[in-house]
Enzyme design. Structure first.
Site, PDB file in Angstrom:
ATOM      1  N   GLU A 153      -3.083 -11.316  -6.390  1.00  0.00           N
ATOM      2  CA  GLU A 153      -3.391 -11.913  -5.087  1.00  0.00           C
ATOM      3  C   GLU A 153      -3.883 -13.332  -5.307  1.00  0.00           C
ATOM      4  O   GLU A 153      -4.716 -13.571  -6.190  1.00  0.00           O
ATOM      5  CB  GLU A 153      -4.486 -11.143  -4.332  1.00  0.00           C
ATOM      6  CG  GLU A 153      -4.069  -9.831  -3.718  1.00  0.00           C
ATOM      7  CD  GLU A 153      -5.168  -9.247  -2.822  1.00  0.00           C
ATOM      8  OE1 GLU A 153      -5.966 -10.043  -2.258  1.00  0.00           O
ATOM      9  OE2 GLU A 153      -5.236  -8.012  -2.698  1.00  0.00           O
ATOM     10  N   GLU A 158      -8.822  -3.806  -5.643  1.00  0.00           N
ATOM     11  CA  GLU A 158     -10.087  -4.512  -5.847  1.00  0.00           C
ATOM     12  C   GLU A 158     -11.291  -3.589  -6.018  1.00  0.00           C
ATOM     13  O   GLU A 158     -12.268  -3.660  -5.256  1.00  0.00           O
ATOM     14  CB  GLU A 158     -10.334  -5.495  -4.698  1.00  0.00           C
ATOM     15  CG  GLU A 158      -9.249  -6.556  -4.583  1.00  0.00           C
ATOM     16  CD  GLU A 158      -9.519  -7.576  -3.487  1.00  0.00           C
ATOM     17  OE1 GLU A 158     -10.294  -7.262  -2.560  1.00  0.00           O
ATOM     18  OE2 GLU A 158      -8.967  -8.692  -3.557  1.00  0.00           O
ATOM     19  N   TRP A 170       0.820  -1.206   0.000  1.00  0.00           N
ATOM     20  CA  TRP A 170       0.000   0.000   0.000  1.00  0.00           C
ATOM     21  C   TRP A 170       0.860   1.265   0.000  1.00  0.00           C
ATOM     22  O   TRP A 170       1.811   1.384   0.768  1.00  0.00           O
ATOM     23  CB  TRP A 170      -0.894   0.042   1.220  1.00  0.00           C
ATOM     24  CG  TRP A 170      -1.969  -0.977   1.399  1.00  0.00           C
ATOM     25  CD1 TRP A 170      -2.720  -1.125   2.532  1.00  0.00           C
ATOM     26  CD2 TRP A 170      -2.467  -1.966   0.482  1.00  0.00           C
ATOM     27  NE1 TRP A 170      -3.642  -2.135   2.374  1.00  0.00           N
ATOM     28  CE2 TRP A 170      -3.504  -2.675   1.115  1.00  0.00           C
ATOM     29  CE3 TRP A 170      -2.127  -2.330  -0.827  1.00  0.00           C
ATOM     30  CZ2 TRP A 170      -4.204  -3.709   0.499  1.00  0.00           C
ATOM     31  CZ3 TRP A 170      -2.815  -3.370  -1.447  1.00  0.00           C
ATOM     32  CH2 TRP A 170      -3.842  -4.037  -0.793  1.00  0.00           C
ATOM     33  N   TYR A 205      -9.290 -16.547  -5.075  1.00  0.00           N
ATOM     34  CA  TYR A 205      -9.689 -17.016  -3.744  1.00  0.00           C
ATOM     35  C   TYR A 205     -10.890 -17.953  -3.872  1.00  0.00           C
ATOM     36  O   TYR A 205     -11.993 -17.632  -3.406  1.00  0.00           O
ATOM     37  CB  TYR A 205     -10.055 -15.834  -2.842  1.00  0.00           C
ATOM     38  CG  TYR A 205      -8.902 -14.940  -2.473  1.00  0.00           C
ATOM     39  CD1 TYR A 205      -7.950 -15.346  -1.542  1.00  0.00           C
ATOM     40  CD2 TYR A 205      -8.770 -13.684  -3.053  1.00  0.00           C
ATOM     41  CE1 TYR A 205      -6.892 -14.517  -1.192  1.00  0.00           C
ATOM     42  CE2 TYR A 205      -7.714 -12.849  -2.709  1.00  0.00           C
ATOM     43  CZ  TYR A 205      -6.782 -13.268  -1.781  1.00  0.00           C
ATOM     44  OH  TYR A 205      -5.738 -12.444  -1.439  1.00  0.00           O
ATOM     45  N   TRP A 222      -0.822 -13.886  -1.202  1.00  0.00           N
ATOM     46  CA  TRP A 222      -1.289 -13.121  -0.042  1.00  0.00           C
ATOM     47  C   TRP A 222      -1.142 -14.013   1.183  1.00  0.00           C
ATOM     48  O   TRP A 222      -1.748 -15.070   1.239  1.00  0.00           O
ATOM     49  CB  TRP A 222      -2.756 -12.722  -0.217  1.00  0.00           C
ATOM     50  CG  TRP A 222      -3.236 -11.851   0.901  1.00  0.00           C
ATOM     51  CD1 TRP A 222      -3.690 -12.252   2.131  1.00  0.00           C
ATOM     52  CD2 TRP A 222      -3.287 -10.422   0.907  1.00  0.00           C
ATOM     53  NE1 TRP A 222      -4.022 -11.170   2.901  1.00  0.00           N
ATOM     54  CE2 TRP A 222      -3.789 -10.028   2.175  1.00  0.00           C
ATOM     55  CE3 TRP A 222      -2.960  -9.434  -0.016  1.00  0.00           C
ATOM     56  CZ2 TRP A 222      -3.976  -8.691   2.524  1.00  0.00           C
ATOM     57  CZ3 TRP A 222      -3.149  -8.118   0.334  1.00  0.00           C
ATOM     58  CH2 TRP A 222      -3.656  -7.753   1.593  1.00  0.00           C
TER      59      TRP A 222
END
Length: 475
Positions: free
Chosen positions: A333, A215, A98, A293, A375
């Site tokens: 990710e 995202e 970030w 994910y 991640w």
């Protein structure tokens, strides 16, 4: 006397190479040269990332959103150094983190245009350490979610300034006032001069690129038009300040209502307010991203369903990226939640292997999927940042081995001439057509086929040989 195991492995390799033709020995030399870390600003040439005037570079990466936050406290900077050191030792060459913290208790930007210098110096330190360890950075500029502020905080700032007509976090995407706040943040970060290196962020080759948002989603407009318009405005704006670094939108890969959108592949068929193909076509967007994910997106489904989703999701995005975008693709990710118990750790490691194998398969064949970032990476002792997805390399030998081997495989593909990669990709596609009996196209020659297969097989053999040698290096 019995021969030592490292010597035995070396003998096997020599016999293997002695029985091969000249192209094998050429590839071995190239693989050795490619171990040297590539340096310089990363560019894009078609579906490949390139450095040094057109040589390929592939990315084995990790997420560590916490780097700036931890580095803002000089007493904790050793944890940042340790993380980069461990990453480098396992061949990782990309960190996604970030470059924002909007409001809250530990802000980078406490209010529009007001910045905390200690936090900024933490980011300075992160960039300097990444540079020292030969690791590129993908810096994200804000968040779709409320963690670390994000779009909700921007809208709250606007309401506090008297714009009471803004009622929803998704007003972030179309409010002129809020977009002005965001643009100011972009300009402040990109023009920042690092207090430790003296190099402006926009001039620092350590930075791979800028991610507009983590995202982005938009419940207010499921069609994706609102996010589309925002990206079409912000990506070119970033380029007006920094025309050298790459830009990406930060998408998870969800499909929408635009052309060539495979929306039936979205988890549970839900719209998330983005268009994978159309948004990545926007002017100023240099490469595409997806996230992975399956266990969360398909919560409650079985392992077979999640595996099928993973295969379809990856295959579809690789195909769409190549057919409609012609840009590189990164899985920025991916992860699997780590429940208590050894069995789940085994499942997590199997998932890591599946993702990394798919990346390598594409990269080795000249495809658009050229890297990824798991991640997320933590240093031992950072228990307060555990979220169930953490990978602590010194404490998880199997995951560390899987990641390290993958990094080595990708590194052995670095430094290729991008035109040669494109030719190999075309021959591979043509060969597949011939293999399934298509009358279109012309089969490549047997010598070309042998050379390509030899290259891939040798890269895998070298990786195996080094792994075996390392196991017995203390014998």
């Amino acid at each position: 006397m019995a021969r030592s195991r490292p010597a035995l492995a070396a003998s096997i390799l020599m016999v293997f190479l002695a029985s091969s033709t000249a192209p094998w020995r050429h590839v071995l030399a190239a693989a050795s040269d490619d171990e040297k870390a590539a340096a310089g600003l990363v560019g894009v040439d078609g579906t490949q990332f390139v450095v040094d005037g057109g040589k390929t570079i592939y990315f084995s990466g990790f997420n560590a959103y916490w780097l700036m936050l931890v580095a803002s406290d000089p007493a904790r900077r050793g944890q940042v150094q340790a993380a980069f050191r461990q990453a480098s030792e396992h061949g990782l060459n990309l960190a996604r983190t970030w470059a924002f913290s909007d409001g809250g208790e530990t802000p980078l930007q406490s209010s529009p245009g007001v910045y905390d210098e200690a936090m900024f110096q933490g980011l300075d330190f992160v960039i300097a350490e990444a540079r020292r360890h030969g690791i590129y950075l993908l810096l994200c500029l804000t968040n779709n979610f409320h963690d670390f502020g994000g779009k909700r905080q921007y809208v709250a700032w606007a309401r506090e300034a008297g714009h009471g007509d803004l009622a929803d976090a998704d007003d972030f995407f179309n409010s002129t006032v809020v977009k002005g706040y965001y643009k100011n943040h972009v300009k402040t970060v990109l023009t920042r001069v690092n207090t430790m290196t003296g190099v402006a962020y926009r001039d620092d080759p350590t930075i791979l690129g800028w991610e507009l948002m983590n995202e982005p989603r938009c419940d207010a407009d499921p069609t994706g038009a609102m996010v589309q318009a925002w990206v079409e405005e912000m990506a070119p704006y970033v380029k007006t300040i920094d025309g050298e670094h790459l830009v990406t939108a930060g998408l998870e890969g969800f499909y929408g209502d635009g052309a060539h959108e495979s929306k039936d592949l979205n988890p549970w068929g839900i719209y998330y307010g983005t268009n994978y193909v159309e948004t990545h076509r926007a002017r100023g967007v240099d490469f595409a991203t997806i996230h992975l994910y399956p266990d969360v997106w398909l919560w409650g489904s079985g392992a077979d369903t999640q595996l099928e989703f993973f295969q379809n999701w990856t295959r579809s995005h690789v195909s769409d990226t190549e057919l409609y975008l012609g840009k590189p693709l990164l899985v920025t990710e991916y992860g699997k939640f780590l429940w208590e118990g050894v069995a789940n750790r085994t499942q997590r490691n199997r998932f890591l292997g599946l993702v990394l194998d798919s990346i390598y398969a594409s990269a080795a064949e000249g495809g658009p999927l050229v890297g990824g970032a798991f991640w997320h990476l933590l240093d031992p002792g950072m228990d307060t940042l555990r979220d169930g997805y953490e990978i602590i390399l010194p404490e998880d030998c199997r995951a560390a081995s899987i990641i390290g081997n993958h990094s080595q495989q990708l590194a052995e593909l670095n430094g290729q001439d991008v035109e040669a990669v494109r030719r190999r990709r075309r021959r591979s596609a043509q060969h597949r057509k011939v293999h399934v009996g298509s009358s279109l196209g012309r089969s490549r020659s047997s010598s070309d086929t042998d050379a390509t297969q030899s290259h891939l097989l040798l890269v895998r053999f070298i990786s195996w040989f080094r792994s075996i040698s390392s196991l017995f290096s203390s014998a």
